[in-house]
Design a protein around this motif. Structure first.
Motif, short mmCIF file in Angstrom:
data_model
loop_
_atom_site.label_atom_id
_atom_site.label_comp_id
_atom_site.label_asym_id
_atom_site.label_seq_id
_atom_site.Cartn_x
_atom_site.Cartn_y
_atom_site.Cartn_z
N VAL A 2 28.01 44.39 49.90
CA VAL A 2 27.86 42.49 48.62
C VAL A 2 27.83 41.84 50.89
CG1 VAL A 2 30.10 42.12 48.15
CG2 VAL A 2 30.37 41.70 49.96
N ASN A 4 32.35 38.30 43.31
CA ASN A 4 32.11 39.43 43.94
C ASN A 4 32.59 38.84 45.54
OD1 ASN A 4 29.68 39.13 42.36
ND2 ASN A 4 30.32 40.97 42.76
N LEU A 59 25.34 38.18 42.26
CA LEU A 59 26.45 38.23 42.71
C LEU A 59 26.87 36.46 42.41
CD1 LEU A 59 25.44 38.22 46.39
CD2 LEU A 59 26.89 39.67 45.59
#
Length: 141
Positions: free
Chosen positions: A69, A117, A113
Motif C-alpha cells: 500500500v 486497504n 485502493l
C-alpha cells in the motif's frame, strides 16, 4: 544521535516492509531511545504501517501492486495531524501500528485502493498501540 527532541512534537512514519531502511535499524530503536531519554515528556508519535515499503513509485509494478500500500498516504495524514496540532492544539494520536490490507488480485492488475486497504491513523489505537519500557519497544502483531 541521542534521540533527545527537547520536547518538540514529532511524527515518524515508516513502512513495516521497508527493505531499504529496515525498521529494526531505524525508527524502532530511535523511538526506544527517545523514550529512555525524554520519558513521559516525549512528544514523539511513531506510526508503523504494515504492507508499506520505501518506494511508492514501484506500486504500479506488477507484484508490488498486489502486495503493498502507499506509504505517502500516511505521510500526508501525519502532516495534516501535525498542522492541526500546531495550529489548534489538537493532540497527536499515540504511537501505533496501522494494519493495512494489501489489494491482492492479479499482479499488474490489482483492484483499486479503498478505505478498506488504508485505515486512518487512529486517535485511540487500543491494542495497536506501540509502547516502550526500559528501552524495549513493544509492538503489537
Amino acid at each position: 544521535m541521542n534521540a533527545n527532541l527537547h520536547g518538540k512534537p514529532t511524527i515518524m512514519v515508516q513502512g513495516r516492509a521497508d527493505a531499504l531502511v529496515q525498521i529494526n535499524h531505524a525508527s524502532r530503536p530511535y523511538f526506544g531511545m527517545n523514550q529512555l531519554t525524554e520519558g513521559g515528556a516525549s512528544k514523539l508519535s511513531f506510526y508503523e504501517v504494515t504492507n508499506a515499503q520505501h518506494f511508492d513509485a514501484f506500486l504500479s509494478v506488477a507484484g508490488f501492486d498486489t502486495r503493498f500500500v502507499p506509504l505517502h498516504y500516511y505521510n500526508l495524514q501525519a502532516l495534516n495531524l501535525m498542522w492541526s496540532h500546531l495550529k489548534s492544539g489538537t493532540p497527536l494520536p499515540p504511537s501505533q501500528v496501522i494494519n493495512t490490507v494489501p489489494r491482492g488480485g492479479v499482479a499488474g492488475a490489482a483492484p483499486p485502493l479503498s478505505a478498506v486497504n488504508l485505515p486512518a491513523i487512529a486517535v485511540s489505537p487500543g491494542s495497536n498501540a506501540i509502547t516502550a519500557a526500559g528501552g524495549a519497544v513493544n509492538l503489537p502483531n
